[in-house]
Design a protein around this motif. Structure first.
Motif, PDB file in Angstrom:
ATOM      1  N   THR A 266       0.810  -1.228   0.000  1.00 27.08           N
ATOM      2  CA  THR A 266       0.000   0.000   0.000  1.00 27.08           C
ATOM      3  C   THR A 266       0.840   1.273   0.000  1.00 27.08           C
ATOM      4  OG1 THR A 266      -0.086   0.070   2.416  1.00 27.08           O
ATOM      5  CG2 THR A 266      -1.813  -1.191   1.283  1.00 27.08           C
ATOM      6  N   SER A 267       2.141   1.135   0.265  1.00 26.08           N
ATOM      7  CA  SER A 267       3.063   2.277   0.399  1.00 26.08           C
ATOM      8  C   SER A 267       2.732   3.159   1.597  1.00 26.08           C
ATOM      9  CB  SER A 267       3.073   3.138  -0.885  1.00 26.08           C
ATOM     10  OG  SER A 267       3.549   2.363  -1.970  1.00 26.08           O
TER      11      SER A 267
ATOM     12  N   VAL B  63     -14.683   5.664  25.586  1.00 23.62           N
ATOM     13  CA  VAL B  63     -14.074   4.432  26.098  1.00 23.62           C
ATOM     14  C   VAL B  63     -12.573   4.475  25.866  1.00 23.62           C
ATOM     15  CG1 VAL B  63     -13.839   1.953  25.632  1.00 23.62           C
ATOM     16  CG2 VAL B  63     -16.105   2.968  25.884  1.00 23.62           C
ATOM     17  N   SER B  64     -11.825   4.055  26.872  1.00 22.32           N
ATOM     18  CA  SER B  64     -10.371   4.027  26.705  1.00 22.32           C
ATOM     19  C   SER B  64      -9.758   2.685  27.103  1.00 22.32           C
ATOM     20  CB  SER B  64      -9.714   5.139  27.536  1.00 22.32           C
ATOM     21  OG  SER B  64      -9.998   4.956  28.918  1.00 22.32           O
ATOM     22  N   ARG B  65     -10.538   1.797  27.710  1.00 17.99           N
ATOM     23  CA  ARG B  65      -9.973   0.554  28.224  1.00 17.99           C
ATOM     24  C   ARG B  65      -9.410  -0.327  27.103  1.00 17.99           C
ATOM     25  NH1 ARG B  65     -13.048  -4.033  31.932  1.00 17.99           N
ATOM     26  NH2 ARG B  65     -11.204  -5.346  32.239  1.00 17.99           N
ATOM     27  N   SER B  66      -8.127  -0.587  27.176  1.00 19.46           N
ATOM     28  CA  SER B  66      -7.400  -1.475  26.257  1.00 19.46           C
ATOM     29  C   SER B  66      -7.365  -0.976  24.822  1.00 19.46           C
ATOM     30  CB  SER B  66      -7.985  -2.898  26.288  1.00 19.46           C
ATOM     31  OG  SER B  66      -7.864  -3.458  27.577  1.00 19.46           O
ATOM     32  N   THR B  67      -7.768   0.275  24.575  1.00 17.55           N
ATOM     33  CA  THR B  67      -7.727   0.803  23.218  1.00 17.55           C
ATOM     34  C   THR B  67      -6.475   1.652  23.029  1.00 17.55           C
ATOM     35  OG1 THR B  67      -9.152   2.635  23.920  1.00 17.55           O
ATOM     36  CG2 THR B  67     -10.209   0.752  22.863  1.00 17.55           C
ATOM     37  N   ARG B  68      -5.927   1.591  21.818  1.00  9.73           N
ATOM     38  CA  ARG B  68      -4.654   2.237  21.527  1.00  9.73           C
ATOM     39  C   ARG B  68      -4.758   3.062  20.237  1.00  9.73           C
ATOM     40  NH1 ARG B  68      -4.197   0.344  25.905  1.00  9.73           N
ATOM     41  NH2 ARG B  68      -2.491  -0.929  26.745  1.00  9.73           N
ATOM     42  N   ALA B  69      -3.711   3.873  20.026  1.00 14.74           N
ATOM     43  CA  ALA B  69      -3.571   4.633  18.798  1.00 14.74           C
ATOM     44  C   ALA B  69      -2.336   4.139  18.044  1.00 14.74           C
ATOM     45  CB  ALA B  69      -3.423   6.130  19.101  1.00 14.74           C
ATOM     46  N   LEU B  70      -2.537   3.711  16.814  1.00 12.75           N
ATOM     47  CA  LEU B  70      -1.455   3.348  15.908  1.00 12.75           C
ATOM     48  C   LEU B  70      -1.595   4.260  14.706  1.00 12.75           C
ATOM     49  CD1 LEU B  70       0.872   1.258  15.503  1.00 12.75           C
ATOM     50  CD2 LEU B  70      -0.757  -0.100  14.175  1.00 12.75           C
ATOM     51  N   CYS B  71      -0.569   5.007  14.436  1.00  7.71           N
ATOM     52  CA  CYS B  71      -0.694   6.096  13.456  1.00  7.71           C
ATOM     53  C   CYS B  71      -0.163   5.702  12.094  1.00  7.71           C
ATOM     54  CB  CYS B  71       0.042   7.332  13.954  1.00  7.71           C
ATOM     55  SG  CYS B  71      -0.431   7.814  15.650  1.00  7.71           S
ATOM     56  N   VAL B  72      -0.684   6.379  11.063  1.00  7.62           N
ATOM     57  CA  VAL B  72      -0.310   6.067   9.684  1.00  7.62           C
ATOM     58  C   VAL B  72      -0.210   7.372   8.886  1.00  7.62           C
ATOM     59  CG1 VAL B  72      -2.696   5.811   8.854  1.00  7.62           C
ATOM     60  CG2 VAL B  72      -0.852   4.498   7.761  1.00  7.62           C
ATOM     61  N   ARG B  73       0.536   7.312   7.801  1.00 10.30           N
ATOM     62  CA  ARG B  73       0.574   8.434   6.870  1.00 10.30           C
ATOM     63  C   ARG B  73       0.977   7.907   5.494  1.00 10.30           C
ATOM     64  NH1 ARG B  73       6.116  11.768   8.562  1.00 10.30           N
ATOM     65  NH2 ARG B  73       7.599  10.091   8.047  1.00 10.30           N
ATOM     66  N   ARG B  74       0.745   8.730   4.487  1.00 12.89           N
ATOM     67  CA  ARG B  74       1.194   8.384   3.150  1.00 12.89           C
ATOM     68  C   ARG B  74       2.329   9.342   2.794  1.00 12.89           C
ATOM     69  NH1 ARG B  74      -0.739   5.100  -0.475  1.00 12.89           N
ATOM     70  NH2 ARG B  74      -2.744   4.875   0.590  1.00 12.89           N
ATOM     71  N   PRO B  75       3.543   8.826   2.739  1.00 16.37           N
ATOM     72  CA  PRO B  75       4.707   9.706   2.502  1.00 16.37           C
ATOM     73  C   PRO B  75       4.603  10.444   1.155  1.00 16.37           C
ATOM     74  CG  PRO B  75       5.411   7.489   3.108  1.00 16.37           C
ATOM     75  CD  PRO B  75       3.928   7.429   2.868  1.00 16.37           C
TER      76      PRO B  75
END
Length: 199
Positions: free
Chosen positions: A90-91, A187-199
């Motif tokens: 996906t680049s 809601v915040s329990r066990s939830t996370r942020a994983l970030c992405v971008r298109r260079p």
């Protein structure tokens, strides 16, 4: 040569009787049974050895196929020099690790935006694209296992997408089973942020 009962006589007295035919028949039957049993034993041993070899060949073929699958899968996600992960198909460029603690949806958006340079929360489809349904790719994520490349270092299984669901919910993706779920934005329990971008 002999059938029936043969008698040896001395005068009028019978001194010996031998039932030869019955005895010879029993001996022949015992020998035949022993020969059949030995033939059956050898045939069973040959079948067992053939089955063992076939199973070993299948196991080796599966091992090689799994190693090849893992090698190819590993090439789908490449860790770059700056510590991000590049998805070859996906680049897209991902952060190699999540934020590391429980966050609600708004906090997750702020976390990614705070990284600057076009970083954002991914769509649910982009998150699901990380999920490997074949199970070849796995990595620990907290107390669970996520079916994603080992290039990622994750601390939980549930990751916020940037997509709202109605006025008070948002979509997240479970990277243990690939499921898409709607949680209240608070809601915040066990939830996370994983970030992405298109260079």
């Amino acid at each position: 040569k002999y059938q029936g009962v043969h008698k040896a006589r001395a005068g009028e007295k019978s001194v010996l009787e031998i039932a030869l035919a019955t005895q010879l028949g029993q001996i022949r039957s015992q020998k035949e049974q022993a020969a059949r049993a030995e033939a059956d034993r050898k045939a069973a041993a040959e079948r067992a050895e053939a089955d063992r070899k076939a199973a070993a060949e299948r196991a080796e073929a599966e091992r090689l196929a799994t190693e090849e699958d893992q090698r190819r899968a590993a090439l789908r996600y490449i860790k770059t020099a700056d510590g991000t992960v590049r998805a070859a198909e996906t680049s897209l460029e991902w952060t190699a690790s999540d934020n590391g603690s429980d966050v609600n949806w708004n906090q997750a958006q702020s976390y990614c935006a705070g990284k600057g340079a076009s970083w954002r929360l991914p769509t649910s489809a982009e998150l699901q694209g990380l999920f490997d349904s074949s199970g070849v790719l796995t990595t620990p994520c907290g107390q669970w296992t996520c079916k994603v490349s080992r290039a990622f270092r994750l601390s939980s299984v549930a990751f916020w997408s940037g997509e709202p669901n109605g006025s008070s919910g948002a979509w997240n993706v479970d990277l243990n089973d690939g499921g898409r779920n709607s949680f209240p934005v608070g809601v915040s329990r066990s939830t996370r942020a994983l970030c992405v971008r298109r260079p």
